[in-house]
Design a protein around this motif. Structure first.
Motif, short mmCIF file in Angstrom:
data_model
loop_
_atom_site.label_atom_id
_atom_site.label_comp_id
_atom_site.label_asym_id
_atom_site.label_seq_id
_atom_site.Cartn_x
_atom_site.Cartn_y
_atom_site.Cartn_z
N ASP A 1 -84.41 -25.53 -42.79
CA ASP A 1 -83.98 -25.22 -41.42
C ASP A 1 -85.02 -25.67 -40.40
N GLU B 1 -81.90 -27.38 -34.43
CA GLU B 1 -81.03 -27.30 -35.60
C GLU B 1 -80.00 -28.43 -35.63
N VAL C 1 -86.66 -25.89 -36.87
CA VAL C 1 -86.71 -24.95 -35.74
C VAL C 1 -87.31 -25.57 -34.48
N ASN D 1 -80.47 -30.81 -38.44
CA ASN D 1 -79.89 -30.42 -39.73
C ASN D 1 -78.40 -30.74 -39.80
N SER D 2 -77.67 -30.49 -38.74
CA SER D 2 -76.22 -30.64 -38.77
C SER D 2 -75.75 -32.07 -38.53
#
Length: 127
Positions: A39, A89, A41, A92-93
């Motif tokens: 994750d 984030e 941040v 990540n997506s």
């Protein structure tokens, strides 16, 4: 794992997408890198106007358990930093889309040819 065919890659897990004009590009980290980091941040990059040589650090990406340097895939100048990274984030997506990190002006566009193609990057990460 997503490894788009049209991109070039570094052994440090950055990708570069040369734009249609042939003189600018977007740079980010690969799907493999974001999955290994976990994750994300926080992303910090050097500001627009920064001149970089190939392999110079242009920022850092901070995940819950680690911090990793970001390296310029080619010699370039940062033209723009992705404002969407305020919501880190997104890397990540959508690491190849909205999660791009910097837009750069290429100093020597031919350097891109020396980077890994999708097939060579798949081999590097054991895909």
């Amino acid at each position: 794992m997503n490894i788009p065919e049209h991109l070039r890659y570094t052994k440090d897990h950055e990708w570069i997408s040369v734009q249609e004009d042939g003189t600018t590009a977007l740079v980010g980290i690969t799907d493999f890198a974001q999955s290994e980091l976990g994750d994300i941040v926080f992303v910090e990059t050097k500001p627009a106007g920064t001149s970089l040589d190939e392999h110079d650090a242009f920022g850092t990406v901070e995940a819950v358990k680690t911090v990793a340097d970001l390296f310029a895939p080619v010699s370039c100048e940062i033209l723009e930093v992705n404002e969407a990274l305020d919501a880190a984030e997104i890397v990540n997506s959508d690491p190849y889309g909205d999660g791009w990190m910097v837009k750069v002006a290429l100093k020597e566009p031919s350097q891109v040819d020396g980077l890994l193609n999708a097939s060579a990057y798949r081999e590097l990460v054991g895909e």
